[in-house]
Design a protein around this motif. Sequence first.
Motif, PDB file in Angstrom:
ATOM      1  N   SER A 171     -60.309 -40.338  -0.242  1.00 20.48           N
ATOM      2  CA  SER A 171     -59.230 -39.598  -0.764  1.00 20.48           C
ATOM      3  C   SER A 171     -59.861 -39.273  -2.227  1.00 20.48           C
ATOM      4  O   SER A 171     -60.212 -40.400  -3.006  1.00 20.48           O
ATOM      5  CB  SER A 171     -57.712 -40.392  -0.713  1.00 20.48           C
ATOM      6  N   LEU A 172     -60.105 -38.150  -2.760  1.00 19.08           N
ATOM      7  CA  LEU A 172     -60.689 -37.791  -3.973  1.00 19.08           C
ATOM      8  C   LEU A 172     -60.121 -36.911  -4.609  1.00 19.08           C
ATOM      9  O   LEU A 172     -59.556 -35.663  -4.121  1.00 19.08           O
ATOM     10  CB  LEU A 172     -62.243 -37.436  -3.701  1.00 19.08           C
ATOM     11  N   ARG A 173     -59.895 -37.116  -6.153  1.00 21.16           N
ATOM     12  CA  ARG A 173     -59.370 -35.967  -6.842  1.00 21.16           C
ATOM     13  C   ARG A 173     -60.287 -35.710  -8.222  1.00 21.16           C
ATOM     14  O   ARG A 173     -60.553 -37.099  -8.718  1.00 21.16           O
ATOM     15  CB  ARG A 173     -57.785 -36.214  -7.170  1.00 21.16           C
ATOM     16  N   HIS A 174     -60.861 -34.659  -8.515  1.00 18.05           N
ATOM     17  CA  HIS A 174     -61.694 -34.729  -9.648  1.00 18.05           C
ATOM     18  C   HIS A 174     -61.674 -33.174 -10.253  1.00 18.05           C
ATOM     19  O   HIS A 174     -61.664 -32.076  -9.387  1.00 18.05           O
ATOM     20  CB  HIS A 174     -63.155 -34.814  -9.435  1.00 18.05           C
ATOM     21  N   ALA A 175     -61.415 -33.176 -11.523  1.00 18.09           N
ATOM     22  CA  ALA A 175     -61.334 -31.858 -12.203  1.00 18.09           C
ATOM     23  C   ALA A 175     -62.475 -31.447 -12.812  1.00 18.09           C
ATOM     24  O   ALA A 175     -63.027 -32.293 -13.633  1.00 18.09           O
ATOM     25  CB  ALA A 175     -60.080 -31.905 -13.193  1.00 18.09           C
ATOM     26  N   PHE A 176     -63.230 -30.445 -12.607  1.00 21.07           N
ATOM     27  CA  PHE A 176     -64.444 -29.851 -13.005  1.00 21.07           C
ATOM     28  C   PHE A 176     -63.719 -28.527 -13.844  1.00 21.07           C
ATOM     29  O   PHE A 176     -62.438 -28.126 -13.760  1.00 21.07           O
ATOM     30  CB  PHE A 176     -65.360 -29.286 -12.253  1.00 21.07           C
ATOM     31  N   ALA A 177     -64.376 -28.030 -14.981  1.00 21.63           N
ATOM     32  CA  ALA A 177     -64.075 -26.923 -15.546  1.00 21.63           C
ATOM     33  C   ALA A 177     -64.061 -25.585 -14.461  1.00 21.63           C
ATOM     34  O   ALA A 177     -65.049 -25.391 -14.027  1.00 21.63           O
ATOM     35  CB  ALA A 177     -65.173 -26.316 -16.591  1.00 21.63           C
ATOM     36  N   GLY A 178     -62.809 -25.187 -14.336  1.00 24.98           N
ATOM     37  CA  GLY A 178     -62.520 -24.253 -13.549  1.00 24.98           C
ATOM     38  C   GLY A 178     -62.772 -24.408 -11.810  1.00 24.98           C
ATOM     39  O   GLY A 178     -62.770 -23.550 -11.245  1.00 24.98           O
ATOM     40  N   PHE A 179     -62.521 -25.758 -11.618  1.00 26.87           N
ATOM     41  CA  PHE A 179     -62.792 -26.355 -10.304  1.00 26.87           C
ATOM     42  C   PHE A 179     -62.180 -27.478  -9.945  1.00 26.87           C
ATOM     43  O   PHE A 179     -62.411 -28.516 -10.787  1.00 26.87           O
ATOM     44  CB  PHE A 179     -64.299 -26.221  -9.795  1.00 26.87           C
ATOM     45  N   THR A 180     -61.094 -27.722  -9.072  1.00 29.37           N
ATOM     46  CA  THR A 180     -60.736 -28.983  -8.832  1.00 29.37           C
ATOM     47  C   THR A 180     -60.539 -29.323  -7.484  1.00 29.37           C
ATOM     48  O   THR A 180     -60.657 -28.412  -6.268  1.00 29.37           O
ATOM     49  CB  THR A 180     -59.123 -28.871  -8.908  1.00 29.37           C
ATOM     50  N   LEU A 181     -61.441 -30.510  -7.036  1.00 34.42           N
ATOM     51  CA  LEU A 181     -61.448 -31.076  -5.889  1.00 34.42           C
ATOM     52  C   LEU A 181     -60.297 -32.034  -5.807  1.00 34.42           C
ATOM     53  O   LEU A 181     -59.967 -32.782  -6.547  1.00 34.42           O
ATOM     54  CB  LEU A 181     -62.853 -32.218  -5.838  1.00 34.42           C
ATOM     55  N   ASP A 182     -59.636 -31.761  -4.446  1.00 37.46           N
ATOM     56  CA  ASP A 182     -58.682 -32.630  -4.085  1.00 37.46           C
ATOM     57  C   ASP A 182     -58.596 -32.694  -2.485  1.00 37.46           C
ATOM     58  O   ASP A 182     -58.286 -32.084  -1.836  1.00 37.46           O
ATOM     59  CB  ASP A 182     -57.513 -31.843  -4.695  1.00 37.46           C
ATOM     60  N   ALA A 183     -59.353 -33.704  -2.182  1.00 32.02           N
ATOM     61  CA  ALA A 183     -59.613 -33.817  -0.557  1.00 32.02           C
ATOM     62  C   ALA A 183     -59.369 -35.182   0.016  1.00 32.02           C
ATOM     63  O   ALA A 183     -59.551 -36.212  -0.611  1.00 32.02           O
ATOM     64  CB  ALA A 183     -61.124 -33.299  -0.631  1.00 32.02           C
ATOM     65  N   GLN A 184     -58.818 -35.092   1.259  1.00 27.62           N
ATOM     66  CA  GLN A 184     -58.430 -36.475   1.910  1.00 27.62           C
ATOM     67  C   GLN A 184     -58.892 -36.236   3.350  1.00 27.62           C
ATOM     68  O   GLN A 184     -58.569 -35.069   3.816  1.00 27.62           O
ATOM     69  CB  GLN A 184     -56.937 -36.907   1.817  1.00 27.62           C
ATOM     70  N   PHE A 185     -59.489 -37.148   3.871  1.00 31.61           N
ATOM     71  CA  PHE A 185     -60.017 -37.099   5.155  1.00 31.61           C
ATOM     72  C   PHE A 185     -60.575 -38.336   5.514  1.00 31.61           C
ATOM     73  O   PHE A 185     -60.489 -39.248   4.869  1.00 31.61           O
ATOM     74  CB  PHE A 185     -61.252 -36.017   5.422  1.00 31.61           C
ATOM     75  N   ARG A 186     -60.514 -38.403   6.847  1.00 29.55           N
ATOM     76  CA  ARG A 186     -61.044 -39.718   7.976  1.00 29.55           C
ATOM     77  C   ARG A 186     -62.074 -39.369   8.556  1.00 29.55           C
ATOM     78  O   ARG A 186     -62.438 -38.379   8.962  1.00 29.55           O
ATOM     79  CB  ARG A 186     -59.924 -40.054   8.655  1.00 29.55           C
ATOM     80  N   ALA A 187     -63.247 -40.266   8.611  1.00 27.59           N
ATOM     81  CA  ALA A 187     -64.407 -40.021   9.154  1.00 27.59           C
ATOM     82  C   ALA A 187     -64.431 -41.214  10.278  1.00 27.59           C
ATOM     83  O   ALA A 187     -64.907 -42.339  10.001  1.00 27.59           O
ATOM     84  CB  ALA A 187     -65.586 -40.291   8.398  1.00 27.59           C
ATOM     85  N   PRO A 188     -64.063 -40.753  11.481  1.00 28.72           N
ATOM     86  CA  PRO A 188     -64.340 -41.940  12.854  1.00 28.72           C
ATOM     87  C   PRO A 188     -65.809 -42.076  13.038  1.00 28.72           C
ATOM     88  O   PRO A 188     -66.517 -41.230  12.465  1.00 28.72           O
ATOM     89  CB  PRO A 188     -63.604 -41.225  14.001  1.00 28.72           C
ATOM     90  N   PRO A 189     -66.044 -42.957  13.808  1.00 30.58           N
ATOM     91  CA  PRO A 189     -67.722 -43.253  14.232  1.00 30.58           C
ATOM     92  C   PRO A 189     -68.193 -41.905  14.828  1.00 30.58           C
ATOM     93  O   PRO A 189     -67.362 -40.859  15.350  1.00 30.58           O
ATOM     94  CB  PRO A 189     -67.543 -44.418  15.235  1.00 30.58           C
ATOM     95  N   GLY A 190     -69.544 -41.789  14.688  1.00 30.75           N
ATOM     96  CA  GLY A 190     -69.944 -40.678  15.031  1.00 30.75           C
ATOM     97  C   GLY A 190     -70.624 -39.862  13.840  1.00 30.75           C
ATOM     98  O   GLY A 190     -70.510 -40.129  12.715  1.00 30.75           O
ATOM     99  N   VAL A 191     -70.675 -38.505  14.130  1.00 32.89           N
ATOM    100  CA  VAL A 191     -71.139 -37.702  13.013  1.00 32.89           C
ATOM    101  C   VAL A 191     -70.021 -36.901  12.488  1.00 32.89           C
ATOM    102  O   VAL A 191     -69.299 -36.067  13.422  1.00 32.89           O
ATOM    103  CB  VAL A 191     -71.936 -36.587  13.344  1.00 32.89           C
ATOM    104  N   THR A 192     -69.504 -37.091  11.250  1.00 31.25           N
ATOM    105  CA  THR A 192     -68.422 -36.122  10.581  1.00 31.25           C
ATOM    106  C   THR A 192     -68.837 -35.265   9.764  1.00 31.25           C
ATOM    107  O   THR A 192     -69.761 -35.635   8.756  1.00 31.25           O
ATOM    108  CB  THR A 192     -67.443 -36.947   9.824  1.00 31.25           C
TER     109      THR A 192
END
Lengths: 232, 363
Positions: free
Chosen positions: B5-26
């Motif tokens: 779960s991540l939130r980060h503000a760049f100039a002109g771009f905001t990252l706001d992402a939540q996800f789950r990575a189960p075993p295997g390739v995500t």
Amino acid sequence: MADWLSPAEWEAVRLSLRVAFWATLFTLPLGVFVAFALARWRFPGREALNILVHLPLIMPPVVTGYLLLLAFGARGPIGGFLDSAFGFTFAFRWTGAALASGVMAFPFMVRAVRLSIEAVDPRLEQAAATLGASRPWVFLTVTLPLILPGIIAGTVLAFAKGMGEFGATITFVSNIPGETRTIPLAIDLLLETPGGERAAARLAGLSILLAALALVLSEWVSRRVAARVGGR
Amino acid sequence: MLEVSLRHAFAGFTLDAQFRAPPGVTVLFGRSGSGKTTIVNAVAGLLSPDEGRIASGDWVLLDTDRGVRLRPHRRRLGYIFQEGRLFPHLTVRQNLAYGTWFAPKGAPREDMGRVVEMLGIGPLLHRRPAALSGGEKQRVAIGRALLSAPRLILADEPLAALDEARKAEILPYFERLRDEVSVPILYVSHSASEVARLATTVVAIEGGRVIAQGPAAEVLGDPAILPAGAREAGAVLTARVAAHHDDGLTELDAGGIPLFLPRVALAPGSLLRVRIAAHDVILSRERPEGLSALNILPGRVQDVRPGDGPGAIVALDTAAGRVLARITRRSAEALGLRAGMDVHAVVKTVSVAAADIGTSGAG
């Protein structure tokens, strides 16, 4: 071979080597540290430090010597403290000649090392960190090997500067036989002495020889290192 | 399971992402600039986000609420970079060993000999990176990450800098990594065929946000998502090799429907994944007769989504699984396509590219 030079001349050669050796030895770690700080870190006073490091390169050497005399002379603040606290003196000693040579050689060392640090891809250091290496280990196992050619070049420059320093040395620690009379100071004196031209020429020839030797050696070493680093 | 779960503000771009990575390739899937690499760098600790939490059970890499920000060298990750980033002053063997110098003594680790054998880099061990080809460098980079005893492997578009032939050379190694190594993998890609071949789970990213996540077939078969755009749309089918025929074709069994592909080098009975690109699918209301195409999949229209341009994406459910077709809006109207209608999807055998066929470990 031994009688090729007079005892006084041998003394000047030995003294020059000793002064250059100690000047280089102390300049090396400090120079690498300052070069790293200037190349990689952003801190207040960075530009001031950069100017300070380069001043001896730009100022008349006599002025550098004079400033050293003010600070490290027997009555100077730093010189006085070192003398009373540790009984250690720079003034009119070979240690002072080494200090003057080190200060004059410092900008050469820093410039050579800094250029090579700026050529190192920081992404390689990031890769090392993701593989578990802490900052000091990253420096020792990645940065240092990659900047070795620059360090060697800086060392040779600093050593050559130590062998040949004149202006700051004579101003700071004067021209004392057996203590501060290095090759250039001896040559200077011989040229002012009637009949000293032949001896001056011998010492000058020897200086050229030593300088050429150092250069050849460093070229050889840095080619070998560059070949390792470049992977050929 | 890794939870991010991540939130980060760049100039002109905001990252706001939540996800789950189960075993295997995500696979973090999205266009360039969507924030995929930023997410991976935050997981690696190369970027410190404003807020967030990255953890797997009691293994916490980042928790800004509790002031936990583990330094990169303490995260125990194997990061495979796009450009390899091998150490130029070390031999291949020393590069491979680099991570083992710092791994905790008791950590479960891969055997050097096994990894070298799996990646086929035995003959390269004494060379330096400058003497390696792009594909060889990337194989060594995979080995180096694997041998550092990582708890998670990160791969940031590890094939993007390679040409098609080199990609085809490396991709099977990632399939083996997925099928033979138990370490979970977080893989960044904008290539639909890489996703189709590798992903156990797909996390679709757009504009710094997660727009969908789930099993690969589900996310790739959803016409509402198309993270790489309609041109790159394509569904993934899982099939079993039924037989190899004398005329150079391999017959697959996809949920009871026979599919013919150019010869696949897998033994009968093996499971594989096939990506059917949406633009290679033709739709017909009647079962076509007298057609040169060999593969005809009967199915039912599940959704028709007109695009911005003249195209439309049709999603249909077949016995083989979800298939996407990219046709013109004019055709969709002429056929009167709507949800619930029975149609036939036609796929030319030769249109299925070799790069779109891969092994399927997880099924």
